[in-house]
Design a protein around this motif. Structure first.
Motif, PDB file in Angstrom:
ATOM      1  N   ALA A  38       0.896  -1.204  -0.034  1.00 47.97           N
ATOM      2  CA  ALA A  38      -0.144   0.145  -0.022  1.00 47.97           C
ATOM      3  C   ALA A  38       0.836   1.202   0.075  1.00 47.97           C
ATOM      4  CB  ALA A  38      -0.896   0.031   1.176  1.00 47.97           C
ATOM      5  N   VAL A  39       0.404   2.086  -0.893  1.00 52.54           N
ATOM      6  CA  VAL A  39       1.377   3.416  -0.920  1.00 52.54           C
ATOM      7  C   VAL A  39       0.573   4.396  -0.299  1.00 52.54           C
ATOM      8  CG1 VAL A  39       1.973   5.337  -2.257  1.00 52.54           C
ATOM      9  CG2 VAL A  39       2.274   2.933  -3.213  1.00 52.54           C
ATOM     10  N   VAL A  40       0.974   4.839   0.910  1.00 45.74           N
ATOM     11  CA  VAL A  40       0.234   5.943   1.702  1.00 45.74           C
ATOM     12  C   VAL A  40       0.948   7.117   1.896  1.00 45.74           C
ATOM     13  CG1 VAL A  40      -0.916   4.086   3.091  1.00 45.74           C
ATOM     14  CG2 VAL A  40       1.400   4.860   4.081  1.00 45.74           C
ATOM     15  N   LYS A  41       2.072   7.269   0.966  1.00 47.91           N
ATOM     16  CA  LYS A  41       2.656   8.558   0.920  1.00 47.91           C
ATOM     17  C   LYS A  41       1.718   9.955   1.087  1.00 47.91           C
ATOM     18  CE  LYS A  41       2.658   8.811  -4.160  1.00 47.91           C
ATOM     19  NZ  LYS A  41       3.461   8.414  -5.242  1.00 47.91           N
ATOM     20  N   SER A  42       2.100  11.050   1.326  1.00 45.24           N
ATOM     21  CA  SER A  42       1.340  12.485   1.422  1.00 45.24           C
ATOM     22  C   SER A  42       0.195  12.163   2.078  1.00 45.24           C
ATOM     23  CB  SER A  42       1.034  12.716  -0.037  1.00 45.24           C
ATOM     24  OG  SER A  42       2.157  12.624  -0.927  1.00 45.24           O
ATOM     25  N   ALA A  44      -1.430   9.521   3.102  1.00 44.64           N
ATOM     26  CA  ALA A  44      -2.370   8.635   2.369  1.00 44.64           C
ATOM     27  C   ALA A  44      -3.091   9.486   1.450  1.00 44.64           C
ATOM     28  CB  ALA A  44      -3.154   7.796   3.376  1.00 44.64           C
ATOM     29  N   TYR A  45      -2.566   9.934   0.441  1.00 45.23           N
ATOM     30  CA  TYR A  45      -3.232  11.106  -0.506  1.00 45.23           C
ATOM     31  C   TYR A  45      -4.270  12.061   0.220  1.00 45.23           C
ATOM     32  CZ  TYR A  45      -1.364   7.697  -3.899  1.00 45.23           C
ATOM     33  OH  TYR A  45      -0.491   6.948  -4.674  1.00 45.23           O
ATOM     34  N   GLY A  46      -3.924  12.351   1.552  1.00 46.25           N
ATOM     35  CA  GLY A  46      -4.936  13.365   1.984  1.00 46.25           C
ATOM     36  C   GLY A  46      -5.880  12.959   2.913  1.00 46.25           C
ATOM     37  N   VAL A  86      10.754   3.765   2.631  1.00 47.36           N
ATOM     38  CA  VAL A  86      10.677   5.271   2.076  1.00 47.36           C
ATOM     39  C   VAL A  86      10.992   5.674   0.601  1.00 47.36           C
ATOM     40  CG1 VAL A  86      11.559   7.360   2.820  1.00 47.36           C
ATOM     41  CG2 VAL A  86      11.444   5.260   4.505  1.00 47.36           C
ATOM     42  N   PHE A  87      10.234   6.238  -0.023  1.00 49.67           N
ATOM     43  CA  PHE A  87      10.426   6.446  -1.407  1.00 49.67           C
ATOM     44  C   PHE A  87      11.663   7.325  -1.693  1.00 49.67           C
ATOM     45  CE2 PHE A  87       5.740   5.664  -2.882  1.00 49.67           C
ATOM     46  CZ  PHE A  87       6.062   4.600  -3.669  1.00 49.67           C
ATOM     47  N   CYS A  88      11.892   8.312  -0.680  1.00 50.62           N
ATOM     48  CA  CYS A  88      13.145   8.950  -1.157  1.00 50.62           C
ATOM     49  C   CYS A  88      13.269   9.893   0.023  1.00 50.62           C
ATOM     50  CB  CYS A  88      12.865  10.012  -2.373  1.00 50.62           C
ATOM     51  SG  CYS A  88      14.259  10.966  -2.879  1.00 50.62           S
ATOM     52  N   SER A 134      12.505   9.094 -15.915  1.00 50.37           N
ATOM     53  CA  SER A 134      13.446  10.205 -15.712  1.00 50.37           C
ATOM     54  C   SER A 134      13.161  10.786 -14.369  1.00 50.37           C
ATOM     55  CB  SER A 134      13.513  11.207 -17.047  1.00 50.37           C
ATOM     56  OG  SER A 134      13.793  10.148 -18.203  1.00 50.37           O
ATOM     57  N   ARG A 135      12.712  10.236 -13.381  1.00 50.65           N
ATOM     58  CA  ARG A 135      12.625  10.609 -12.115  1.00 50.65           C
ATOM     59  C   ARG A 135      13.539  10.295 -11.299  1.00 50.65           C
ATOM     60  NH1 ARG A 135       6.694  10.420  -9.507  1.00 50.65           N
ATOM     61  NH2 ARG A 135       7.112   8.429  -8.865  1.00 50.65           N
ATOM     62  N   LEU A 136      13.192   9.277 -10.676  1.00 49.04           N
ATOM     63  CA  LEU A 136      14.401   8.520  -9.656  1.00 49.04           C
ATOM     64  C   LEU A 136      14.641   7.172 -10.102  1.00 49.04           C
ATOM     65  CD1 LEU A 136      12.436   9.781  -6.366  1.00 49.04           C
ATOM     66  CD2 LEU A 136      14.481  10.794  -7.113  1.00 49.04           C
ATOM     67  N   SER A 162      10.439  -0.202 -10.440  1.00 48.56           N
ATOM     68  CA  SER A 162      10.511   0.696 -11.402  1.00 48.56           C
ATOM     69  C   SER A 162       8.839   1.477 -11.467  1.00 48.56           C
ATOM     70  CB  SER A 162      10.970   0.382 -12.658  1.00 48.56           C
ATOM     71  OG  SER A 162      11.295   1.673 -13.308  1.00 48.56           O
ATOM     72  N   HIS A 163       8.652   2.578 -12.147  1.00 48.71           N
ATOM     73  CA  HIS A 163       7.496   3.223 -12.213  1.00 48.71           C
ATOM     74  C   HIS A 163       7.104   3.608 -13.557  1.00 48.71           C
ATOM     75  CE1 HIS A 163       3.899   4.990  -9.953  1.00 48.71           C
ATOM     76  NE2 HIS A 163       4.517   6.240 -10.268  1.00 48.71           N
ATOM     77  N   LEU A 164       5.726   2.982 -13.832  1.00 44.00           N
ATOM     78  CA  LEU A 164       5.433   3.152 -15.316  1.00 44.00           C
ATOM     79  C   LEU A 164       4.716   4.662 -15.362  1.00 44.00           C
ATOM     80  CD1 LEU A 164       3.508  -0.246 -15.512  1.00 44.00           C
ATOM     81  CD2 LEU A 164       5.556   0.450 -16.518  1.00 44.00           C
ATOM     82  N   ALA A 197       4.328  -2.291 -11.537  1.00 45.84           N
ATOM     83  CA  ALA A 197       2.831  -1.696 -11.451  1.00 45.84           C
ATOM     84  C   ALA A 197       2.513  -1.036 -10.141  1.00 45.84           C
ATOM     85  CB  ALA A 197       1.772  -2.535 -11.938  1.00 45.84           C
ATOM     86  N   ALA A 198       1.851   0.038 -10.348  1.00 48.10           N
ATOM     87  CA  ALA A 198       1.073   0.826  -9.371  1.00 48.10           C
ATOM     88  C   ALA A 198      -0.504   0.771  -9.906  1.00 48.10           C
ATOM     89  CB  ALA A 198       1.583   2.461  -9.448  1.00 48.10           C
ATOM     90  N   SER A 199      -1.225   1.541  -9.255  1.00 52.09           N
ATOM     91  CA  SER A 199      -2.818   1.309  -9.505  1.00 52.09           C
ATOM     92  C   SER A 199      -2.901   0.737 -10.936  1.00 52.09           C
ATOM     93  CB  SER A 199      -3.304   2.365  -8.735  1.00 52.09           C
ATOM     94  OG  SER A 199      -3.418   2.483  -7.508  1.00 52.09           O
ATOM     95  N   ALA A 200      -2.942   1.569 -11.830  1.00 48.68           N
ATOM     96  CA  ALA A 200      -3.362   1.646 -13.123  1.00 48.68           C
ATOM     97  C   ALA A 200      -2.768   0.352 -13.727  1.00 48.68           C
ATOM     98  CB  ALA A 200      -3.214   2.817 -14.083  1.00 48.68           C
ATOM     99  N   VAL A 213       2.864  -5.632  -6.533  1.00 48.71           N
ATOM    100  CA  VAL A 213       2.270  -4.376  -7.198  1.00 48.71           C
ATOM    101  C   VAL A 213       2.203  -3.282  -5.915  1.00 48.71           C
ATOM    102  CG1 VAL A 213       0.943  -5.421  -8.979  1.00 48.71           C
ATOM    103  CG2 VAL A 213      -0.347  -5.179  -6.744  1.00 48.71           C
ATOM    104  N   ARG A 214       2.342  -2.070  -6.293  1.00 42.06           N
ATOM    105  CA  ARG A 214       2.226  -1.062  -5.403  1.00 42.06           C
ATOM    106  C   ARG A 214       1.216  -0.050  -5.479  1.00 42.06           C
ATOM    107  NH1 ARG A 214       6.784  -0.487  -8.308  1.00 42.06           N
ATOM    108  NH2 ARG A 214       6.339   1.543  -8.908  1.00 42.06           N
ATOM    109  N   VAL A 215       0.187  -0.092  -4.820  1.00 39.71           N
ATOM    110  CA  VAL A 215      -1.087   0.663  -5.073  1.00 39.71           C
ATOM    111  C   VAL A 215      -1.562   1.665  -4.021  1.00 39.71           C
ATOM    112  CG1 VAL A 215      -2.327  -1.278  -6.542  1.00 39.71           C
ATOM    113  CG2 VAL A 215      -2.697  -1.243  -4.070  1.00 39.71           C
ATOM    114  N   GLY A 216      -1.697   2.985  -4.342  1.00 38.64           N
ATOM    115  CA  GLY A 216      -2.289   3.915  -3.746  1.00 38.64           C
ATOM    116  C   GLY A 216      -3.618   4.260  -4.239  1.00 38.64           C
ATOM    117  N   SER A 217      -3.491   5.220  -5.366  1.00 33.58           N
ATOM    118  CA  SER A 217      -5.049   5.512  -5.859  1.00 33.58           C
ATOM    119  C   SER A 217      -6.215   4.586  -5.813  1.00 33.58           C
ATOM    120  CB  SER A 217      -4.652   5.878  -7.413  1.00 33.58           C
ATOM    121  OG  SER A 217      -3.687   6.918  -7.616  1.00 33.58           O
ATOM    122  N   ALA A 218      -5.873   3.472  -6.491  1.00 33.79           N
ATOM    123  CA  ALA A 218      -7.212   2.355  -6.408  1.00 33.79           C
ATOM    124  C   ALA A 218      -7.594   2.166  -4.938  1.00 33.79           C
ATOM    125  CB  ALA A 218      -6.596   1.107  -7.046  1.00 33.79           C
TER     126      ALA A 218
END
Ligand SMILES: *Cc1c(COP(=O)(O)O)cnc(C)c1O
Length: 388
Positions: A38-42, A44-46, A86-88, A134-136, A162-164, A197-200, A213-218
């Motif tokens: 589960a991606v709970v950054k920021s 958990a998207y607020g 920790v992402f970064c 081309s991010r991290l 890696s991130h799509l 893969a992330a959510s989509a 898989v690493r999912v936040g949005s979904a």
């Protein structure tokens, strides 16, 4: 009891049960051999990182991704008994915190890989590799250099990820390009787990799932890939109190810039939500609200604290002062609000979460088994089950 400290004029509800249901939906979709992190950054998207991580831990999630060390320490101190990545954030500088709190750094570039090597002892880390964002992430040249120097033999990554860039568009050729690049590095390094893969990306074919898989949005109900029928449950509900209702004559202006003019004698309600709460300014004259089973348009510009609603066609018995206008709910989701506003759904969600007082529904008891003491740093350097 009425309390001035708790403004009840805007109610932003977050259904933890719906988030758990979305976690289970994704788990079922990827199957038993693919881990769902589960991606709970920021925050958990607020929507509230700690509350959501607790709910997800209770649903069986044992790996959480946060944005930075600050979030990781907050989550660890809330006694989530799960792995936290920790992402970064600077492992080289803050290595002691990673170790004492049993947090997992992502390695995003060559100098961070050097810092892992410099520890001279086993250190669990996730390796982020660059495949077309081309991010991290380590470039292919970095990967090659470290591979040839034998570092990955001495310090194998627990997860390679890696991130799509374009996973919300299944037909985009970038997906295949990134997958092929990822596959090449994966076959070279043979990490315990691979995660692309992330959510989509979950809804691309299985070849994108690898082992995790690493999912936040979904989890938060956002249907980024636009899958129909929508397999995700709505998670948030947003309502605002009607503060004033007045009769406005034909051809009068409503709100800043006079962008709306009444075409008839009208009844106009003012409700207690504005862009301060995260309602996008750009949804002016483009959305409707629900009031007691009826739908009524939001008219004129969004103010800082208010919106105007044309309630002329709604029975007065349904819409009085103190009634609540529903902005988001079963009938109108964040995806639709964002589309109306020409905005990004994740941005809308994080801004609403930050701007509104939140209420979490369906929290389970704090004594539930999977919420407990954080594992000791000395216990193990592999704090979650790597076996698949
Ligand atoms: C934010 C993020 C995710 C989660 O993305 P969603 O599309 O919201 O699921 C996954 N991986 C990385 C690297 C991210 O930055």
């Amino acid at each position: 009891m009425l309390s001035l400290a708790e403004p009840a004029d805007v109610v932003f509800e977050i259904d933890l049960k719906a988030i758990q249901a979305n976690f289970r939906t994704i788990s079922a979709l990827v199957g038993p051999h693919v881990k769902v992190a589960a991606v709970v950054k920021s925050d958990a998207y607020g929507l509230g990182m700690v509350e959501i991580a607790r709910a997800l831990a209770n649903a069986g999630c044992d790996l959480f991704f946060v944005a930075n060390l600050h979030e990781a320490l907050l989550l660890r101190s809330s006694r989530i008994n799960a792995a936290i990545a920790v992402f970064c954030d600077e492992f080289a500088r803050f290595g002691q915190f990673y170790r004492s709190e049993n947090l997992i750094p992502l390695v995003n570039n060559g100098s961070e890989m050097d810092a892992i090597r410099a520890t001279g002892e086993p250190q669990t880390y996730f390796l982020n590799v660059e495949t077309g964002f081309s991010r991290l992430g380590l470039t292919f040249d970095d990967v090659r250099r470290f591979y040839l120097s034998g570092v990955f033999g001495q310090h194998p990554p627990a997860v390679m990820l890696s991130h799509l860039a374009c996973s919300d568009c299944a037909a985009d050729a970038t997906n295949v390009l990134q997958k092929n690049r990822f596959r090449a590095i994966y076959d070279l390094l043979k990490p315990t787990l691979g995660s692309l893969a992330a959510s989509a990306g979950v809804w691309l074919d299985k070849s994108y799932h690898f082992n995790m898989v690493r999912v936040g949005s979904a989890l938060y109900g956002l249907n980024n890939a636009g899958i129909q029928p929508n397999p995700l449950q709505p998670v948030v509900r947003l309502r605002a109190k009607v503060l004033d209702i007045r009769t406005v004559a034909r051809r009068e202006a409503v709100g800043y810039g006079a962008t709306f003019r009444t075409a008839r004698n009208s009844r106009i309600a003012t409700a207690a939500i504005g862009y301060k709460h995260g309602l996008p300014w750009s949804c002016a004259n483009k959305i409707s609200v629900r009031l007691g089973g009826y739908t009524a348009p939001v008219i004129g510009r969004i103010s800082m604290e208010y919106i105007a609603i044309d309630v002329t066609d709604i029975p007065e018995t349904v819409c009085g002062i103190g009634a609540f206008a529903e902005i988001l709910g079963e009938d109108f989701a964040v995806d639709e609000l964002a589309a109306a506003a020409g905005a990004n759904p994740q941005e809308v969600l994080t801004r609403l979460g930050a701007g509104c007082t939140r209420q979490h529904l369906n929290a389970s008891s704090p004594s539930a088994p999977s919420v407990g003491k954080a594992p000791d740093a000395g216990d193990s350097h592999s704090p979650f089950a790597l076996a698949v």
